[in-house]
Enzyme design. Sequence first.
Site, short mmCIF file in Angstrom:
data_model
loop_
_atom_site.label_atom_id
_atom_site.label_comp_id
_atom_site.label_asym_id
_atom_site.label_seq_id
_atom_site.Cartn_x
_atom_site.Cartn_y
_atom_site.Cartn_z
N ASP A 619 -28.10 -70.31 60.48
CA ASP A 619 -26.66 -70.07 60.64
C ASP A 619 -26.29 -69.83 62.09
O ASP A 619 -26.94 -69.04 62.77
CB ASP A 619 -26.25 -68.81 59.84
CG ASP A 619 -26.40 -69.01 58.34
OD1 ASP A 619 -26.18 -70.13 57.86
OD2 ASP A 619 -26.71 -68.01 57.64
N HIS A 714 -12.57 -65.97 51.18
CA HIS A 714 -11.88 -64.75 51.61
C HIS A 714 -10.93 -64.24 50.54
O HIS A 714 -10.39 -63.15 50.65
CB HIS A 714 -11.10 -64.99 52.89
CG HIS A 714 -11.94 -65.62 53.96
ND1 HIS A 714 -12.06 -66.97 54.08
CD2 HIS A 714 -12.72 -65.08 54.92
CE1 HIS A 714 -12.87 -67.23 55.09
NE2 HIS A 714 -13.29 -66.11 55.60
N1 GLN Z 1 -25.92 -67.02 55.30
C1 GLN Z 1 -24.89 -66.08 55.59
C2 GLN Z 1 -24.21 -65.66 54.30
O1 GLN Z 1 -24.13 -66.44 53.40
C3 GLN Z 1 -23.86 -66.68 56.51
C4 GLN Z 1 -22.80 -65.70 56.90
C5 GLN Z 1 -21.83 -66.20 57.95
O2 GLN Z 1 -21.72 -67.35 58.20
N2 GLN Z 1 -21.10 -65.35 58.60
O3 GLN Z 1 -23.73 -64.54 54.19
#
Ligand code: GLN
Length: 784
Positions: A619, A714
């Site tokens: 990520d 969200h």
């Molecule tokens: N792998 C993380 C999650 O799913 C990614 C979080 C993010 O991109 N901020 O929480």
Amino acid sequence: MTIKTANLGFPRIGRHRELKFALERYWTGRASRDELLDTGAKLRAESWAAQKARGIDILPSNDFSFYDHVLDTAVLVGAIPPAYGWKGGPVDLDTYFAMARGSTGTPCASGCSHVGTDSGNPALEMTKWFDTNYHYMVPEFEPDQRFELTHNRPLETFLEAEALGYRTRPVLLGPVALLKLGKAKGDDFDPVDLIERLLPVYVRVLTELADAGADWVQIDEPCLALDLTDRDRRALDLAYRTFATEIPRLKIMLATYFGSIGDNTAAALALPVAGLHVDLVRAPQQIDALIQSAPADRVLSLGIVDGRNIWRSDLAGLFRRLQPLVSTHGRDRIELAPSCSLLHVPVDLDLERALDPELSSWLAFAVQKLDELSLLARAFEPGLANPEQVFSASIDAARARLTSLRIHDPLVSGRLKELTAADSKRHAPFDTRRRLQAERLSLPLFPTTTIGSFPQTSEVRQARSLHAKGELSYVDYVRYLRQETEQAVRWQEEIGIDVLVHGEFERNDMVQYFAEQLSGYAFTQSGWVQSYGSRYVRPPIIFGDVSRPYPMTVDWATFAQSLTQRPVKGMLTGPVTMLQWSFVRDDLPRSVVCRQIALALSDEVTDLEAAGIAIIQIDEPALREGLPLRLADRKAYLDWAVECFRLSAAGVDDATQIHTHMCYSEFNDIMPAIAAMDADVISIETSRSKMELLGAFTDEAYPNEIGPGVYDIHSPRVPSVEEMVHLVEKATDGLAPGQIWVNPDCGLKTRRWEETRPALVNMVAAARSLRQTFAAPAREAVGA
Ligand code: GLN
Ligand code: ZN
């Protein structure tokens, strides 16, 4: 006469996070308005007292905020969108909080700054304050925006301080910065064009302050450290000429920070203001320009103590560097200050219990930084025989840090030296990898997956905290997490997700979880800084060379993989994000620290692969926010940031699939860099823009595979199958169907299972329906 010390802003959160707790009590109806206001007043009084006690001559006022200073300024000038029902006059607290928080949204999984806008009155948008991890509320301006003074709070707090016996220098966000930080609503227009309408309100605020006895104000125009247009410069010119004409008795300290004023130097020095503050931490070279061209009567506020980081200053070095300027410009026209407001550092190192004495001796939090300013000012006192004696403690600490074995790991520097271009390159080009991966994984068209985390329920969080307190044994904690993981894996299999995740139940935070397992990182117990509103974070501290002593995620990934025949993604936080969300050591370039992290992660990536994990996601949600403020600096950053990502990923076989994820989608200006990361699959946030932001990825700009988020995590709303089908169909306008993955916008950590379950069931149904629509003609074509 000695040199004066000044502060530009003090942390608002309180020594013990009093503001957070007071806000939360108020929001949940457990405290009255008066109680909240009292806490605010108490915190302000305490911070003035603390700054005075540390010997600061010029104390700021109006640096306090119940939520955000940009929002405060928008409210001050009556820039309140009609939706909030404000009818003029003072803005009540609840309208203020409605603008800040909206109704029922949840923040993004980790660090990213979105909140939901699902029902009721949405909050204003939130975004990063320049290149910091502080988020401000984005003011909205209409083309025919009217401004009016709602309530002169800067005046109120100035008088509050006077009553307590403090003469303060009120801080205001400048009119040009306010307009530039806002966004234009409706027609395409530049909010800066509203400057003439806005100025009368500022003039009134300033006049009332001058009438009340303020002799100086600090006006922040951090935009002077950005690339400005002629229009921006004209607006600055108009604003400060207006102030000089209308309120000539009021002296203005024009504050810039976060970078060099560079090509704006001449414009800044030409403004008719009494003082100029510059950031000499980010841009030390500015000092030469000032020596040469600052008008003799201009008061210069030198931002020399780092307001953005927690390291102790090299006071002896600073003393030597400042001497030429002090002798040419004169000590009575110089102020010593932090580089920017101390909002971005924790309050007081003396409260910290988790750090060992050696590490602590290298650090300075807000109040220690004020001590540094006072010491430095003392060294400039005339007639001091041996000024450097004042800094002996600082010199000793610097020397000890320089030679500490905890910082330097020859294995890490040795590995870094041996790196070649081949280390950040996958073996085969994408086309070949894609074929090999397709053979290995045999995924359907429109494969479904999620971004990694599943709901962090209160149960999960409670287990973690019981374990941390020693009330739940390690074995029981792990047993519990395994149960959760197993359930999540089985459930994903059941509903038919193609590429599974283990759920990240064991992770407290996407950066901290890794940082805790890497060498070279340390953690505070009380080093809180404000991220936004009542959300504070404790960024990890990178103090030494970073390496990975043991595998970090292999156990969890292989456990999850052992439960299913389907591929389970290994899940890592990328090097740039690890860097961006930490306090980074200041004795190495950031690019070098990032490379060290990348190498540590590449060890993890190869171990995951060796353990049989076929897909690894790295990520990088913070990649974009690391972009330098000035256009000219961006390429260099993107070059090393992309290189670091590649370095972390490139060690794997061609048949191993590398994913990355970013929870935003404004890629237009950095598309070549995103493509250069060469991830096999990227997932991004696109659902709220209804795939519009996907534009950057079409036109052959992005050849690899891509998962444009099909639903907004969200919001608690469960999206329908049709909605998601429609979004993916829209995505096929510019992308080939065979290129597209189906996934949510981001991780599901902040959601509840009640919403997550039906949403993902619908998502899988959407993918199935899309497969039918798109696969049929494809088969016909093959048969024909
Ligand atoms: N792998 C993380 C999650 O799913 C990614 C979080 C993010 O991109 N901020 O929480
Ligand atoms: Zn995300």
